[in-house]
Write a protein that holds these residues in place. Structure first.
Motif, short mmCIF file in Angstrom:
data_model
loop_
_atom_site.label_atom_id
_atom_site.label_comp_id
_atom_site.label_asym_id
_atom_site.label_seq_id
_atom_site.Cartn_x
_atom_site.Cartn_y
_atom_site.Cartn_z
N THR A 175 -23.02 105.21 33.69
CA THR A 175 -24.32 104.19 34.76
C THR A 175 -24.71 104.95 36.16
O THR A 175 -23.84 106.34 36.08
N LYS A 176 -25.77 104.72 36.66
CA LYS A 176 -26.61 104.93 37.76
C LYS A 176 -26.15 105.24 38.53
O LYS A 176 -25.38 106.10 39.81
N ALA A 177 -24.99 104.45 39.32
CA ALA A 177 -22.84 104.33 39.52
C ALA A 177 -22.86 105.47 39.79
O ALA A 177 -22.57 106.26 40.97
N GLN A 178 -22.53 105.38 38.54
CA GLN A 178 -21.41 106.57 38.59
C GLN A 178 -21.82 108.15 38.68
O GLN A 178 -21.44 109.17 38.86
N SER A 179 -23.45 108.22 38.13
CA SER A 179 -23.70 109.49 38.03
C SER A 179 -23.81 109.67 39.03
O SER A 179 -24.20 110.95 40.11
N ASP A 180 -24.73 108.87 40.71
CA ASP A 180 -24.58 109.03 41.52
C ASP A 180 -23.88 109.69 41.94
O ASP A 180 -24.01 110.44 43.38
N PHE A 181 -22.66 109.17 42.02
CA PHE A 181 -21.37 109.78 42.72
C PHE A 181 -21.11 110.76 42.34
O PHE A 181 -20.64 111.69 43.09
N MET A 182 -21.25 111.25 41.27
CA MET A 182 -20.80 112.50 40.95
C MET A 182 -21.53 113.74 41.92
O MET A 182 -21.70 114.73 41.58
N ASN A 183 -23.32 113.09 41.35
CA ASN A 183 -23.92 114.30 42.24
C ASN A 183 -24.21 114.03 43.38
O ASN A 183 -24.13 115.74 43.87
N ALA A 184 -23.17 113.37 44.33
CA ALA A 184 -22.94 113.45 45.57
C ALA A 184 -21.66 114.03 46.06
O ALA A 184 -21.40 114.66 46.75
N SER A 185 -20.89 114.57 45.45
CA SER A 185 -19.85 115.28 44.80
C SER A 185 -19.73 116.32 44.41
O SER A 185 -18.69 116.97 43.56
N GLN A 186 -20.55 116.77 43.58
CA GLN A 186 -20.59 117.96 42.49
C GLN A 186 -20.30 119.16 43.76
O GLN A 186 -19.80 119.55 44.29
N VAL A 187 -19.42 119.97 42.28
CA VAL A 187 -19.13 120.98 42.78
C VAL A 187 -19.54 122.25 41.90
O VAL A 187 -19.90 122.43 41.68
N PRO A 188 -19.94 122.88 43.02
CA PRO A 188 -21.56 124.22 42.75
C PRO A 188 -20.42 124.98 42.41
O PRO A 188 -18.84 125.06 42.35
N ILE A 189 -20.94 126.19 41.55
CA ILE A 189 -20.89 127.50 41.06
C ILE A 189 -20.97 128.31 41.46
O ILE A 189 -23.09 128.20 41.49
#
Length: 264
Positions: A175-189
């Motif tokens: 869902t867009k809501a799930q994706s938005d949260f993952m985007n906001a909480s990205q763990v960069p490499i």
């Protein structure tokens, strides 16, 4: 005389009964020892731009089936650091392990999987490099999707998945809501991780399973297939995005369970 005969018969019957029971117990013990125990330990390794919490749907399914599941929180700062974090979790397991990696986590389990406790490997929309190869080689092996992209390394060396393309390119079937949260909480490499060559290749000596996410836009499905076929992995196609372990957890868990059962 009659009493003596009766006593002797009873004694013989008692001895026979004891020996018969002992034989049954011995047979049961032999059969139990002859049957290999199911591998109960599963270790899950996340990829770039996400953390271990994304494995929760798969975790829940496996735990409900009686498995002992551990999730690595690899730091994504270097291949060695991630391999060390993975080995730390593997070494804590009581017995053999099925090691599972998603995306960049596939490179990690390729190296960490040489640990003697690892019995088999499962690659989930993952990189599967050979000795001397870098992950970056396989990133560039096929044209990138227009829906996906990465940022250039920042002043600290970190790379992010392009926030503007995150939903369509990384997690399109969430869902867009799930994706938005993952985007906001990205763990960069750290970008240089993709330039580090693999030195040890577990899939050359251990059974391997490869899951192709057929709608993957972050890692081309044809690239996944090329790596898996070269390694002679048992391949399964599942319709889903790069985060197929979140969108299709039942199907992914089914492959992991199959890996445990194939070794019995």
């Amino acid at each position: 005389m009659k009493t003596s005969i009766k006593f002797s018969d009873n004694l013989r019957f008692l001895v026979f009964t004891i020996l018969f029971i002992a034989a049954l117990v011995g047979l049961g013990t032999h059969v139990a020892n002859a049957q290999p125990k199911r591998i109960k330990n599963i270790v899950l390794v996340h990829g770039a731009f996400a953390d271990g919490s994304g494995w929760k749907p798969v975790y829940d399914i496996l735990v409900n089936k009686g498995y002992h599941v551990s999730i690595v929180q690899n730091p994504l700062t270097s291949l060695k650091a991630d391999v060390d974090a993975t080995n730390s979790v593997i070494d804590r397991q009581d017995g053999k392990v099925i090691l599972v990696g998603h995306s960049w986590g596939g490179t990690v389990i390729t190296e960490a999987g040489v640990n003697e406790k690892v019995a088999a490997l499962v690659y989930v929309a993952a990189f599967m490099p050979d000795k001397g190869e870098t992950t970056g080689k396989w990133v560039a092996a096929a044209p990138a999707s227009h829906d996906a992209g990465f940022t250039t390394p920042d002043q600290y060396g970190y790379v992010y998945f392009d926030p503007a393309k995150f939903h369509g390119g990384f997690a399109g079937d969430l869902t867009k809501a799930q994706s938005d949260f993952m985007n906001a909480s990205q763990v960069p490499i750290i970008g240089k991780c993709f330039e580090e060559p693999v030195h040890n290749v577990a899939w050359r000596s251990k059974p391997s399973y490869g899951i192709i996410a057929t709608q993957d836009k972050a890692l081309n499905p044809s690239t996944e297939r090329a790596m898996y076929e070269r390694a002679k992995a048992k391949i399964t196609e599942i319709k889903g995005s790069h985060v197929i372990f979140m969108s299709q957890p039942e199907e992914v868990a089914k492959i992991i369970v199959a890996a445990t059962e194939s070794l019995q």
